[in-house]
Design a protein around this motif. Structure first.
Motif, mmCIF file in Angstrom:
data_model
loop_
_atom_site.group_PDB
_atom_site.id
_atom_site.type_symbol
_atom_site.label_atom_id
_atom_site.label_comp_id
_atom_site.label_asym_id
_atom_site.label_seq_id
_atom_site.Cartn_x
_atom_site.Cartn_y
_atom_site.Cartn_z
ATOM 1 N N ARG A 15 58.019 58.971 -19.411
ATOM 2 C CA ARG A 15 58.439 58.590 -18.061
ATOM 3 C C ARG A 15 59.631 57.641 -18.136
ATOM 4 O O ARG A 15 59.607 56.663 -18.881
ATOM 5 C CB ARG A 15 57.282 57.949 -17.302
ATOM 6 C CG ARG A 15 56.180 58.950 -16.963
ATOM 7 C CD ARG A 15 55.031 58.323 -16.180
ATOM 8 N NE ARG A 15 54.089 59.343 -15.734
ATOM 9 C CZ ARG A 15 53.123 59.851 -16.498
ATOM 10 N NH1 ARG A 15 52.965 59.416 -17.746
ATOM 11 N NH2 ARG A 15 52.329 60.796 -16.024
ATOM 12 N N VAL A 16 60.659 57.990 -17.370
ATOM 13 C CA VAL A 16 61.901 57.230 -17.337
ATOM 14 C C VAL A 16 62.155 56.819 -15.894
ATOM 15 O O VAL A 16 61.930 57.619 -14.976
ATOM 16 C CB VAL A 16 63.080 58.071 -17.881
ATOM 17 C CG1 VAL A 16 64.388 57.293 -17.811
ATOM 18 C CG2 VAL A 16 62.802 58.523 -19.311
ATOM 19 N N PRO A 17 62.626 55.586 -15.631
ATOM 20 C CA PRO A 17 62.893 55.164 -14.254
ATOM 21 C C PRO A 17 63.873 56.096 -13.549
ATOM 22 O O PRO A 17 64.848 56.567 -14.143
ATOM 23 C CB PRO A 17 63.493 53.760 -14.429
ATOM 24 C CG PRO A 17 62.945 53.283 -15.733
ATOM 25 C CD PRO A 17 62.841 54.494 -16.593
ATOM 26 N N GLN A 18 63.596 56.364 -12.285
ATOM 27 C CA GLN A 18 64.454 57.231 -11.493
ATOM 28 C C GLN A 18 65.860 56.643 -11.414
ATOM 29 O O GLN A 18 66.058 55.473 -11.099
ATOM 30 C CB GLN A 18 63.877 57.381 -10.073
ATOM 31 C CG GLN A 18 64.658 58.307 -9.165
ATOM 32 C CD GLN A 18 64.532 59.749 -9.592
ATOM 33 O OE1 GLN A 18 63.476 60.193 -10.026
ATOM 34 N NE2 GLN A 18 65.617 60.497 -9.473
ATOM 35 N N GLY A 19 66.857 57.492 -11.718
ATOM 36 C CA GLY A 19 68.238 57.057 -11.626
ATOM 37 C C GLY A 19 68.713 56.193 -12.767
ATOM 38 O O GLY A 19 69.843 55.686 -12.728
ATOM 39 N N ALA A 20 67.876 55.995 -13.786
ATOM 40 C CA ALA A 20 68.269 55.139 -14.911
ATOM 41 C C ALA A 20 69.437 55.774 -15.668
ATOM 42 O O ALA A 20 69.438 56.976 -15.967
ATOM 43 C CB ALA A 20 67.091 54.944 -15.854
ATOM 44 N N ASN A 21 70.434 54.969 -15.979
ATOM 45 C CA ASN A 21 71.602 55.421 -16.739
ATOM 46 C C ASN A 21 71.315 55.183 -18.217
ATOM 47 O O ASN A 21 71.334 54.058 -18.697
ATOM 48 C CB ASN A 21 72.831 54.633 -16.285
ATOM 49 C CG ASN A 21 74.100 55.108 -16.973
ATOM 50 O OD1 ASN A 21 74.070 56.034 -17.777
ATOM 51 N ND2 ASN A 21 75.203 54.446 -16.676
ATOM 52 N N GLU A 27 59.609 62.865 -17.167
ATOM 53 C CA GLU A 27 59.500 62.685 -15.722
ATOM 54 C C GLU A 27 60.266 61.443 -15.301
ATOM 55 O O GLU A 27 60.199 60.402 -15.964
ATOM 56 C CB GLU A 27 58.031 62.540 -15.306
ATOM 57 C CG GLU A 27 57.207 63.804 -15.507
ATOM 58 C CD GLU A 27 55.769 63.618 -15.027
ATOM 59 O OE1 GLU A 27 55.422 62.473 -14.635
ATOM 60 O OE2 GLU A 27 55.007 64.601 -15.048
ATOM 61 N N ARG A 28 61.010 61.582 -14.231
ATOM 62 C CA ARG A 28 61.719 60.428 -13.661
ATOM 63 C C ARG A 28 61.032 60.028 -12.364
ATOM 64 O O ARG A 28 60.788 60.874 -11.508
ATOM 65 C CB ARG A 28 63.187 60.756 -13.415
ATOM 66 C CG ARG A 28 63.997 60.941 -14.703
ATOM 67 C CD ARG A 28 65.453 61.183 -14.420
ATOM 68 N NE ARG A 28 66.239 61.226 -15.645
ATOM 69 C CZ ARG A 28 66.845 60.183 -16.200
ATOM 70 N NH1 ARG A 28 66.759 58.999 -15.604
ATOM 71 N NH2 ARG A 28 67.538 60.307 -17.319
ATOM 72 N N GLY A 29 60.699 58.757 -12.249
ATOM 73 C CA GLY A 29 59.970 58.313 -11.069
ATOM 74 C C GLY A 29 60.079 56.824 -10.863
ATOM 75 O O GLY A 29 60.994 56.151 -11.360
ATOM 76 N N LEU A 30 59.115 56.279 -10.122
ATOM 77 C CA LEU A 30 59.102 54.851 -9.820
ATOM 78 C C LEU A 30 58.793 54.048 -11.072
ATOM 79 O O LEU A 30 58.279 54.557 -12.057
ATOM 80 C CB LEU A 30 58.068 54.569 -8.731
ATOM 81 C CG LEU A 30 58.292 55.298 -7.387
ATOM 82 C CD1 LEU A 30 57.149 54.993 -6.431
ATOM 83 C CD2 LEU A 30 59.632 54.895 -6.773
ATOM 84 N N GLY A 31 59.098 52.784 -11.016
ATOM 85 C CA GLY A 31 58.863 51.913 -12.157
ATOM 86 C C GLY A 31 60.174 51.493 -12.789
ATOM 87 O O GLY A 31 61.236 52.061 -12.522
ATOM 88 N N SER A 32 60.079 50.484 -13.654
ATOM 89 C CA SER A 32 61.287 49.944 -14.282
ATOM 90 C C SER A 32 61.194 49.979 -15.795
ATOM 91 O O SER A 32 61.928 49.265 -16.476
ATOM 92 C CB SER A 32 61.513 48.503 -13.819
ATOM 93 O OG SER A 32 60.389 47.686 -14.166
#
Length: 591
Positions: free
Chosen positions: A440-446, A375-380
């Motif tokens: 969970r992975v940060p949204q837009g993380a490359n 899941e990609r979402g909020l957070g860092s």
């Protein structure tokens, strides 16, 4: 056959409904941009229309036969010359139509094949589906053959058999009426006795073709499975040859040539054994079909000759009757003449339908929960809580109760071989569905993952280093500068060279190229799966320092076994055995 036709419809129908925009080239006249479905439908309509016109010409030639042979019998010179002129016009039209039918058919084939190739490549090479298919044991199913050969065979044979069947049906409809009328003109005569059987010539052709069709199927039906197996054995043998080429160095160092030769000949034995079975079955089928074809030449004369010799009609009528009978019988016997093609076509349809079904199934693996999701979402931070990773067979491998990597951290992951370190990275990358839980992975993380053995495509060195970026993404100056920085100055002058870089470069050089790739793409999150294992400690340290210097804010998660890696990571985690599986344990200081 109903299943084969249903599978054919599923494979073929999407092309003729495709909304993709494409171009049709008319040579010097220019190009026309249309939707693919209209291009496909237009070309198919043209091919079908030409086939109908050709059937109309054969009907005209049939009636011409009666007039021409009557002119010969009657020694009528003027009629003879006139009929020759008429035939020349029919022949000219036939030649023109035949040429453009082949041309337009081939045009349709290449457009249809291009569209299907792109479609299956998209099914196969998207969202790591090709990797999941390999995990499911479909690697031996030779996707290269499915996409390169089977699509070509499917398109070609579907058009060939489809147009042939249409021609047979239209020819049958066109000539049945003619043959029925000729039956009335030439009644059935046996031993001087006339039998009044309406349409007896049509009935004779029907019985003759029906008997031939049944016998052909009984003799040749085994060819479907044999052709299917032959393509599979050929592909397995070809893949084994490719594997030898790719691993030539290891085979040479182990002096394994004799073992490989024996293994390859074992594979070829399957090819040869199945080929012998095809030969034997084809021999039986050819005995029958060749005999059937020869008898077909004389059979209509045998049926109609008593009426001819009794003076019921002239030579022209006999030749027209023979021609019409042959057309009707050939139409009814289409299945006999095309049986081998039908067998090959059915095998191709089964293989393509199976490949497509497998590709779709792999997208849903496991078909039912539980499964690992990303899941990609909020957070860092990259996090995993209550995650269980399993092998494809379902056996649990690793339990992750609490794992988190914050942005900017540098974490070293250690543990015994087979504990699930690489599997954890695959789960983060979204390509490992086996297990239960959520990553969970940060949204837009490359995110970029570098494996121990990097992939280097057969391309220019420029393309291999830039992969998977599109050509022109990085300047030559950036690429050459980066290659020099990672310790490959000799390669900096070879950007235009095309080679099998996976074989040309040593393991250490390949890993340096992978680091150059990471520096060019500058990801925010970099996962290194023993990505420096082929390098000495000094070179490994130099690459890590270069990475920290060029990308100071990058998050690094490394798998490694060397203690020297600890200085480049702020903390560590270790995978430890706990009963039948492994768990993650925090390490105060990476070690």
């Amino acid at each position: 056959m109903s299943e084969t036709l249903a599978a054919t419809w599923r494979l073929a129908a999407p092309y003729f409904a495709a909304d993709d925009a494409g171009e049709i080239s008319f040579g010097r006249l220019g190009r026309l941009r249309v939707r693919e479905k209209w291009a496909g439908r237009g070309l198919l309509a043209a091919v079908v229309g030409i086939e109908l016109a050709i059937v109309a010409i054969t009907v005209a030639i049939n009636t011409w036969n009666a007039r021409f042979y009557d002119a010969l019998q009657n020694r009528n010179w003027d009629s003879f010359v006139a009929e020759l002129g008429f035939f020349c016009m029919l022949a000219a039209a036939f030649i023109l139509l035949a040429v453009y039918q082949v041309y337009l058919n081939q045009w349709l084939q290449i457009r249809w094949r291009r569209w299907m190739t792109e479609r299956l490549l998209r099914e196969w090479l998207s969202d790591a589906n090709h990797y999941r298919m390999q995990l499911l044991g479909e690697y031996a199913d030779n996707p290269d053959q499915r996409i390169s050969e089977d699509i070509q065979l499917f398109v070609g044979k579907t058009l060939s058999l489809g147009i042939g069947l249409l021609s047979a049906v239209v020819t049958l409809v066109s000539f049945v009426g003619i043959l029925w009328g000729l039956s009335a003109q030439a009644p059935l005569m046996i031993g001087g006795t006339t039998f009044d059987i309406p349409g007896y010539l049509v009935l004779a052709a029907l019985i003759y073709a029906a008997v031939g069709t049944v016998l052909t199927h009984l003799i040749g039906r085994a060819l479907v499975r044999l052709n299917f197996d032959q393509q599979r054995y050929e592909a397995d043998f070809r893949v084994s040859l490719v594997r030898v080429r790719e691993n030539a160095e290891q085979i040479a160092l182990l002096e394994g040539e004799a073992a490989e030769r024996a293994r390859l000949m074992d594979r070829f034995a399957n090819v040869m054994g199945n080929w012998w079975a095809i030969m034997n079955r084809q021999k039986r089928l050819t005995f029958f079909t060749a005999g059937y074809s020869q008898v077909s030449t004389i059979f209509p004369f045998i049926v109609a000759s008593p009426a001819y010799f009794a003076g019921a009609f002239q030579l022209g009528g006999l030749m027209q009757t023979a021609s019409a009978f042959a057309r009707v019988e050939n139409s009814l016997a289409f299945f006999i003449s095309a049986y081998t093609q039908f067998a090959e076509w059915r095998a191709v349809v089964e293989r393509l339908a199976g490949f497509e079904a497998t590709a779709r199934a792999a997208r849903k693996v496991p078909v039912t929960p539980p499964m690992v999701a990303v899941e990609r979402g909020l957070g860092s931070a990259v996090t995993a809580h209550g995650l269980t990773l399993a092998l494809p067979g379902g056996r649990p491998l690793l339990t992750v109760e609490d794992f988190a990597v914050a942005a900017g951290e540098r974490v070293l992951v250690t543990g015994p071989s087979g504990s699930g370190k690489s599997t954890l990275f695959r789960a983060v990358g979204g390509i490992w569905p086996f297990g239960d839980g959520v990553v969970r992975v940060p949204q837009g993380a490359n995110v970029m993952l570098l494996p121990q053995r990097p992939y280097l495509p057969v391309d220019t060195l420029r393309g291999a280093v830039s992969f998977p970026a599109a050509p022109g993404t990085f300047t030559d100056a950036d690429i050459t500068g980066t290659l020099r920085a990672v310790g490959l100055p000799a390669l900096a002058e070879r950007l235009d060279e095309v080679a099998l870089w996976g074989q040309r470069l040593s393991g250490g050089e390949q890993q340096r190229v992978a680091f150059a790739r990471a520096l060019l793409h500058a990801p925010e999150w970099l996962f290194l799966d023993e990505a420096t294992a082929s390098l000495d400690e000094e070179s490994e340290a130099a690459l890590y320092r270069l990475l920290m210097e060029r990308l100071p804010g990058i998050t690094v998660v490394s798998i490694g076994h060397r203690s020297t890696l600890a200085e480049f990571h702020s903390r560590g985690v270790r995978l430890v055995r706990d009963g039948d599986l492994h768990r993650i344990k925090a390490v105060p200081q990476a070690a």
